[in-house]
Design a protein around this motif. Structure first.
Motif, PDB file in Angstrom:
ATOM      1  N   UNK A  54      34.477  47.463  41.097  1.00 45.88           N
ATOM      2  CA  UNK A  54      34.363  48.919  41.008  1.00 45.88           C
ATOM      3  C   UNK A  54      35.411  49.550  40.105  1.00 45.88           C
ATOM      4  N   UNK A  55      36.414  48.786  39.693  1.00 46.38           N
ATOM      5  CA  UNK A  55      37.473  49.336  38.846  1.00 46.38           C
ATOM      6  C   UNK A  55      37.171  49.083  37.372  1.00 46.38           C
ATOM      7  N   UNK A  56      36.980  47.827  36.997  1.00 43.66           N
ATOM      8  CA  UNK A  56      36.772  47.495  35.588  1.00 43.66           C
ATOM      9  C   UNK A  56      35.305  47.498  35.183  1.00 43.66           C
ATOM     10  N   UNK A  57      34.394  47.442  36.143  1.00 38.27           N
ATOM     11  CA  UNK A  57      32.970  47.457  35.836  1.00 38.27           C
ATOM     12  C   UNK A  57      32.434  46.135  35.347  1.00 38.27           C
ATOM     13  N   UNK A  58      33.252  45.107  35.279  1.00 39.36           N
ATOM     14  CA  UNK A  58      32.808  43.787  34.839  1.00 39.36           C
ATOM     15  C   UNK A  58      32.655  42.871  36.053  1.00 39.36           C
ATOM     16  N   UNK A  59      32.143  41.664  35.807  1.00 39.68           N
ATOM     17  CA  UNK A  59      32.014  40.720  36.906  1.00 39.68           C
ATOM     18  C   UNK A  59      33.414  40.415  37.462  1.00 39.68           C
ATOM     19  N   UNK A  60      33.449  40.223  38.770  1.00 32.32           N
ATOM     20  CA  UNK A  60      34.729  39.932  39.419  1.00 32.32           C
ATOM     21  C   UNK A  60      35.362  38.683  38.802  1.00 32.32           C
ATOM     22  N   UNK A  61      36.665  38.765  38.591  1.00 35.07           N
ATOM     23  CA  UNK A  61      37.445  37.616  38.145  1.00 35.07           C
ATOM     24  C   UNK A  61      38.554  37.397  39.160  1.00 35.07           C
ATOM     25  N   UNK A  62      38.551  36.247  39.783  1.00 34.53           N
ATOM     26  CA  UNK A  62      39.494  35.925  40.860  1.00 34.53           C
ATOM     27  C   UNK A  62      39.501  37.041  41.907  1.00 34.53           C
ATOM     28  N   UNK A  63      38.338  37.310  42.528  1.00 32.99           N
ATOM     29  CA  UNK A  63      38.268  38.431  43.466  1.00 32.99           C
ATOM     30  C   UNK A  63      39.082  38.163  44.730  1.00 32.99           C
ATOM     31  N   UNK A  64      39.706  39.220  45.219  1.00 30.92           N
ATOM     32  CA  UNK A  64      40.423  39.176  46.491  1.00 30.92           C
ATOM     33  C   UNK A  64      39.691  40.059  47.471  1.00 30.92           C
ATOM     34  N   UNK A  65      39.794  39.707  48.736  1.00 29.54           N
ATOM     35  CA  UNK A  65      39.062  40.401  49.790  1.00 29.54           C
ATOM     36  C   UNK A  65      40.027  41.312  50.537  1.00 29.54           C
ATOM     37  N   UNK A  66      39.787  42.618  50.492  1.00 28.32           N
ATOM     38  CA  UNK A  66      40.616  43.590  51.200  1.00 28.32           C
ATOM     39  C   UNK A  66      40.249  43.599  52.675  1.00 28.32           C
ATOM     40  N   UNK A  67      41.141  44.104  53.534  1.00 26.32           N
ATOM     41  CA  UNK A  67      40.817  44.168  54.977  1.00 26.32           C
ATOM     42  C   UNK A  67      39.602  45.026  55.284  1.00 26.32           C
ATOM     43  N   UNK A  68      39.251  45.944  54.371  1.00 24.19           N
ATOM     44  CA  UNK A  68      38.071  46.783  54.599  1.00 24.19           C
ATOM     45  C   UNK A  68      36.783  46.095  54.178  1.00 24.19           C
ATOM     46  N   UNK A  69      36.846  44.808  53.793  1.00 22.33           N
ATOM     47  CA  UNK A  69      35.698  43.977  53.400  1.00 22.33           C
ATOM     48  C   UNK A  69      35.216  44.250  51.990  1.00 22.33           C
ATOM     49  N   UNK A  70      35.898  45.102  51.223  1.00 26.31           N
ATOM     50  CA  UNK A  70      35.546  45.300  49.821  1.00 26.31           C
ATOM     51  C   UNK A  70      36.364  44.356  48.951  1.00 26.31           C
ATOM     52  N   UNK A  71      35.923  44.170  47.722  1.00 24.28           N
ATOM     53  CA  UNK A  71      36.531  43.196  46.821  1.00 24.28           C
ATOM     54  C   UNK A  71      37.122  43.887  45.599  1.00 24.28           C
ATOM     55  N   UNK A  72      38.121  43.225  45.008  1.00 26.04           N
ATOM     56  CA  UNK A  72      38.732  43.679  43.765  1.00 26.04           C
ATOM     57  C   UNK A  72      39.134  42.462  42.953  1.00 26.04           C
ATOM     58  N   UNK A  73      39.121  42.615  41.602  1.00 21.18           N
ATOM     59  CA  UNK A  73      39.747  41.602  40.766  1.00 21.18           C
ATOM     60  C   UNK A  73      41.254  41.626  41.012  1.00 21.18           C
TER      61      UNK A  73
END
Length: 719
Positions: A11-30
């Motif tokens: 949701x930040x860079x708009x590209x496919x996740x790269x090395x995604x991490x899982x937040x406690x809220x169940x959402x993901x970020x690179x």
């Protein structure tokens, strides 16, 4: 799979996740994007100060958004903290997905360190770009978040499934075709982006660049990374904590915070959650199927609205044209009346002009004559005519004075057109239903998989469209006559399934259904074509038989417990076509006289077949037979039945005749003529006889004696 592409993009860079991490809220970020949106919090909000005061119960402390004013209501995005020396206010930027993100507030990590290993400033805070939940990182920094290896695997499979040319991953607008891939960076570059972002100097000079196709293969062949514990990085997950709902390693169970929690085997919980997800997907799949059907319904509504609009406009134009035509006709009638009045006035005035002209000429002549008489000097001669002339002059004067010089007709037309009511009606001309009326039900859908025909019956099933919000109070099922005639109502009610009996064999019926409520009726459903069978498979009917009748052999064989005659009917009725069926005499004792034939559904069941006016039968003993209807015995014919005999019944409803056969030979003449209506196969018997019926009825083009074997081999013909 393209529909799930948005699920695979950060949701930040708009590209496919790269090395995604899982937040406690169940959402993901690179990982790199997570570093970009980190901000620093004051010392008083750090995890240590919270745990020292007893307020921190978990590894992650969510911020008080009201106190920190992290969320900006002015632009519905994310802003940096203001008022702290450690975090100066910086303008926010927008990601390709429209989410506002922070520019790096601290120096970028060294080139030889990955985003996860780079040091994170103390008291850093991260806010989820999707749910806006904020939390403060502990000493582990971003390493405290688990890696989402499953998401990485899904992205790999998705990218491998795309057959298109590999694109550059760093082009900002329209990605160009990639020319190389860096095995160490795991990034595809086009030539401009490679020169700009991956120059062949410094530490990057040692990186190995390969063609994109080779890079794709190396990606496929690279082993899947094993998920390790976030608290003990050298340990793999081996168990599942039920209370915390997360995988843990054995050290977490021995010395960590999960030591007193309930744990289960990782494999068992993996299978259990997979099963739960599959079950949840089944329900979601049903909703998705209904949504697709609903979209089809909406698209059909668009087409229907367009068609209805054209039809309605044509109807409106036709109605207005009809009003204009009626007004023109009335205009012509009124103009005819005006012309008639005009002609009448002219005629009256012209007649008066003619009359006055003649009268004036006469008066002028009389005056000139009198003047000439006055000029005469003969007194005696003047006195002879003077009296008469004086009288004529006075008479003529009197004639002019009796309204002769008054016009008989006025120049004005005494007609006044009262058009105010019509003008008012035109101004009030409007549609009857201007206000929103209660909607009618949606068009029902026939469930084809549940619709069928059997013998002379047809079963139809229907349902309301998915996601229909307008309830139906009932349904109207219509059927034609089997010959393409007019539709007629065969069922009105609340049920969504109906069986229609009494249809013709070898006929094609058209069926349709509509729903209704207080607002009106829906459109008709699509027409369903039903084909009734050419051959009727039937047996004796226990439901309508006399209670003394005994059934066996799947209701194909009957006998009786009484010495008196009892009637039993077949299950199927006939009202059209040519039908032939046979019965065999399995048992024949003491010379009884059973009766074979046809009957109405309400025939008397406790007397011999043919005693009333509801049956047409042939009763036969071991020597002779008779035809009987309404207790009238006719056409005694020699020849009877015995054990093993075969009795045939030919019902020709095209010619309206009934004929009987014994052992393939016609028994007597045509038994009955002018038979018309709905007939059921019928038999009357007592306890001394036991007949069996062949389990079919052959529909024939023509039946002739002696062709029993051909009929049995060819049980089905078109008529």
């Amino acid at each position: 799979m393209e529909e799930m592409e948005e699920e695979l993009k950060c949701p930040v860079c708009g590209s496919f996740y790269r090395e995604p991490i899982l937040l406690p809220c169940s959402h993901n970020l690179c990982q790199a994007c997570a570093r970009n949106i980190l901000v620093q919090t004051p010392e008083s909000e750090s995890p240590r100060s919270r745990r020292a005061s007893g307020s921190g119960a978990s590894d992650y402390d969510y911020l008080d958004l009201d106190k920190m004013s992290l969320y900006s209501e002015a632009d519905s995005g994310y802003g940096s903290y203001g008022g702290f020396a450690s975090a100066p206010t910086t303008p926010s930027q927008k990601s390709p997905n429209g989410v506002r993100v922070f520019p790096p507030a601290m120096p970028p990590p060294a080139a030889h360190l990955s985003p996860a290993l780079a040091p994170v400033p103390r008291n850093s805070c991260i806010t989820c770009p999707q749910c806006h939940r904020s939390l403060i990182l502990d000493d582990r920094g971003l390493r405290g978040f688990p890696k989402n290896r499953v998401l990485e695997g899904v992205i790999d499979r998705y990218q491998q499934s795309k057959a298109a040319a590999l694109k550059c991953q760093l082009c900002e607008k329209a990605p160009k075709e990639a020319t190389v891939m860096c095995e160490q960076c795991d990034v595809f570059y086009c030539d401009p982006c490679r020169l700009r972002c991956h120059p062949p100097r410094g530490p990057l000079a040692k990186h190995r660049l390969v063609p994109p196709a080779q890079g794709r293969v190396s990606r496929r062949l690279s082993p899947r990374k094993v998920s390790t514990c976030t608290d003990h990085e050298l340990e793999n997950h081996s168990m599942y904590c039920v209370q915390c709902k997360m995988p843990v390693c054995y050290q977490c169970l021995e010395e960590g915070k999960h030591s007193n929690h309930e744990v289960k085997a990782l494999g068992a919980m993996w299978k259990l959650h997979k099963s739960q997800l599959s079950q949840a997907l089944n329900g979601l799949s049903d909703r998705a199927k209904e949504a697709k059907e609903f979209l089809v319904q909406l698209r059909n509504m668009v087409q229907q609205i367009q068609e209805n609009s054209v039809e309605f406009e044509a109807c409106l134009v036709a109605q207005c044209d009809a009003l204009i035509d009626a007004l023109n006709r009335r205009k012509a009638q009124l103009l005819a009346r005006v012309n008639k009045e005009h002609e009448h006035k002219l005629k009256v005035v012209r007649d008066q002009i003619s009359h006055c002209t003649v009268k004036l000429r006469q008066t002028t002549g009389l005056m000139e004559y009198c003047l000439e008489v006055i000029k005469e000097n003969d007194p005696s001669g003047f006195l002879q005519i003077s009296d008469a002339l004086i009288r004529r002059v006075h008479l003529t004067e009197d004639q002019w004075g009796k309204g002769t010089l008054t016009p008989r007709m006025t120049t004005d037309f005494d007609l006044s057109l009262d058009n105010s009511p019509l003008l008012q009606s035109i101004h009030q001309l409007d549609f009857v239903q201007m206000k929103a009326s209660p909607p009618v039900p949606a068009t029902p859908i026939l469930q084809l998989e549940e619709c069928c025909t059997h013998n002379s019956s047809a079963t139809l099933s229907w349902k309301q469209p998915p996601l229909s919000t307008v309830p139906a109070e009932g349904y109207i099922l219509e059927l034609d006559d089997g010959n393409g005639g007019q539709f007629r109502e065969v069922y009105v009610g609340k049920e969504t399934m109906c069986t229609v009996d009494g249809l013709h064999f070898n006929s094609t019926y058209n069926a349709r259904i509509k729903a209704f409520n207080k607002a009106g009726v829906s459109q008709y459903s699509k027409t369903l074509v039903l084909q009734t069978p050419e051959v009727a498979w039937f047996a004796f009917d226990p439901g309508s038989a006399h209670s003394d009748i005994i059934f066996s052999n799947d209701n194909l064989t009957v006998t009786c417990s009484s010495y008196d005659d009892r009637v039993v009917l077949g299950k199927t009725g006939f009202s059209k076509g040519v039908h032939y069926w046979e019965l065999t005499v399995d048992r024949y004792d003491n010379h009884p006289d059973p009766a074979f034939g046809v009957a109405r559904i309400d025939v008397t069941k406790d007397v011999m077949l043919g005693k009333d006016d509801k049956a047409w039968a042939m009763y036969v003993d071991n020597n002779r037979s008779w035809f009987m209807h309404n207790n009238s015995h006719t056409n005694r014919t020699e020849g009877g039945i015995a054990k093993g005999a075969t009795v045939g019944v030919l019902l020709d409803l095209n010619r309206k005749t009934l004929t009987f056969f014994i052992n393939d030979e016609q028994q007597g003449p045509i038994a009955f003529e002018n038979v018309d209506g709905l007939f059921f196969p019928a038999v009357s018997l007592n306890r001394n006889v036991q007949p069996s019926m062949y389990p079919w009825n052959t529909c024939l083009q023509e039946a002739r004696p002696g062709n029993r074997n051909r009929k049995l081999l060819q049980r089905e013909q078109t008529y």
